[in-house]
Design a protein around this motif. Structure first.
Motif, PDB file in Angstrom:
ATOM      1  N   LYS A  39      55.238 -20.045  -3.137  1.00  0.00           N
ATOM      2  CA  LYS A  39      53.783 -19.870  -3.045  1.00  0.00           C
ATOM      3  C   LYS A  39      53.259 -18.958  -4.150  1.00  0.00           C
ATOM      4  CE  LYS A  39      53.898 -20.486   1.916  1.00  0.00           C
ATOM      5  NZ  LYS A  39      54.424 -19.792   3.048  1.00  0.00           N
ATOM      6  N   ARG A  40      53.841 -17.776  -4.300  1.00  0.00           N
ATOM      7  CA  ARG A  40      53.337 -16.790  -5.267  1.00  0.00           C
ATOM      8  C   ARG A  40      53.300 -17.328  -6.687  1.00  0.00           C
ATOM      9  NH1 ARG A  40      56.597 -11.365  -4.575  1.00  0.00           N
ATOM     10  NH2 ARG A  40      55.625 -10.999  -6.583  1.00  0.00           N
ATOM     11  N   CYS A  41      54.351 -18.010  -7.098  1.00  0.00           N
ATOM     12  CA  CYS A  41      54.436 -18.501  -8.476  1.00  0.00           C
ATOM     13  C   CYS A  41      53.953 -19.942  -8.614  1.00  0.00           C
ATOM     14  CB  CYS A  41      55.870 -18.369  -8.991  1.00  0.00           C
ATOM     15  SG  CYS A  41      56.437 -16.655  -9.153  1.00  0.00           S
ATOM     16  N   ILE A  45      53.524 -22.243 -12.003  1.00  0.00           N
ATOM     17  CA  ILE A  45      54.351 -23.440 -12.172  1.00  0.00           C
ATOM     18  C   ILE A  45      53.449 -24.649 -12.399  1.00  0.00           C
ATOM     19  CG2 ILE A  45      55.944 -25.028 -11.002  1.00  0.00           C
ATOM     20  CD1 ILE A  45      57.107 -22.478  -9.594  1.00  0.00           C
ATOM     21  N   SER A  46      52.373 -24.745 -11.643  1.00  0.00           N
ATOM     22  CA  SER A  46      51.453 -25.867 -11.777  1.00  0.00           C
ATOM     23  C   SER A  46      50.786 -25.885 -13.155  1.00  0.00           C
ATOM     24  CB  SER A  46      50.393 -25.810 -10.679  1.00  0.00           C
ATOM     25  OG  SER A  46      49.507 -26.890 -10.801  1.00  0.00           O
ATOM     26  N   ILE A  95      60.040 -16.314 -11.559  1.00  0.00           N
ATOM     27  CA  ILE A  95      60.593 -15.191 -10.817  1.00  0.00           C
ATOM     28  C   ILE A  95      59.456 -14.290 -10.344  1.00  0.00           C
ATOM     29  CG2 ILE A  95      62.149 -13.202 -10.953  1.00  0.00           C
ATOM     30  CD1 ILE A  95      63.226 -15.017 -13.524  1.00  0.00           C
ATOM     31  N   PRO A  96      59.268 -14.150  -9.034  1.00  0.00           N
ATOM     32  CA  PRO A  96      58.234 -13.240  -8.541  1.00  0.00           C
ATOM     33  C   PRO A  96      58.486 -11.829  -9.066  1.00  0.00           C
ATOM     34  CG  PRO A  96      59.100 -14.572  -6.738  1.00  0.00           C
ATOM     35  CD  PRO A  96      59.997 -14.800  -7.927  1.00  0.00           C
ATOM     36  N   GLY A 100      52.884 -10.159 -10.800  1.00  0.00           N
ATOM     37  CA  GLY A 100      52.638 -11.601 -10.776  1.00  0.00           C
ATOM     38  C   GLY A 100      53.942 -12.350 -10.770  1.00  0.00           C
ATOM     39  N   CYS A 101      54.206 -13.086 -11.838  1.00  0.00           N
ATOM     40  CA  CYS A 101      55.456 -13.827 -11.958  1.00  0.00           C
ATOM     41  C   CYS A 101      55.966 -13.732 -13.385  1.00  0.00           C
ATOM     42  CB  CYS A 101      55.251 -15.299 -11.617  1.00  0.00           C
ATOM     43  SG  CYS A 101      54.941 -15.602  -9.873  1.00  0.00           S
TER      44      CYS A 101
END
Length: 170
Positions: A39-41, A45-46, A95-96, A100-101
């Protein structure tokens, strides 16, 4: 975990994702990340996958993630891309992190022409340096952390586009 088991498990995830029709134009890796609980990243990724898979008419993936805490641990993917006779590979390591990521993205493709002509047409004005004989690295002056490595071989030019960011969310 042995490679064959990783492939077996990844194959089941890819198969499960393919059965669930993703929204139109959503890259397969985005659907897979969502399906396994990232979810966080996911927005990162999108954003990356939308740009990196544009024009692909074929996609398949292998993914690995921490099944116990998928949203708190690294997510790794390898996406095979195709369009006609052209092929490329895209890796995303998300990587969270506290800010952020963190991310490492690599896209590998091939041009059936020499690397000097690829550089002249696609990377004009980019600062460059030789890594070793036959491998030139070009830095994108407009995008920190983005490099293009052109690897000469007898039949053409292997192109490795790499982008790294420790703080995507900032």
């Amino acid at each position: 975990m042995p490679l064959s088991l990783i492939g077996f498990l990844a194959g089941h995830v890819a198969a499960a994702v393919q059965r669930q029709a993703p929204p139109p134009k959503e890259p397969l890796v985005v659907a897979a990340a969502r399906a396994v609980g990232v979810k966080r990243c996911l927005p990162m990724i999108s954003a990356i996958a939308q740009r990196a898979t544009a024009g692909a008419t074929m996609q398949d993936i292998i993914v690995d993630w921490d099944r116990k805490v998928p949203d708190e641990a690294p997510f790794f993917s390898l996406t095979g891309l195709g369009n006609g006779t052209l092929r490329a590979a895209l890796t995303i390591a998300a990587i969270p992190a506290p800010a952020g990521c963190a991310v490492l993205v690599e896209r590998v493709s091939f041009a059936a022409r020499d690397c000097a002509s690829v550089a002249a047409s696609d990377l004009a004005g980019f600062p460059s340096g030789q890594l070793i004989a036959g491998i030139m690295v070009y830095q994108n002056p407009k995008q920190a952390g983005e490099t293009y490595s052109l690897i000469s071989n007898n039949s053409g030019c292997l192109i490795l586009r790499r982008q790294a960011s420790l703080t995507w969310g900032e």
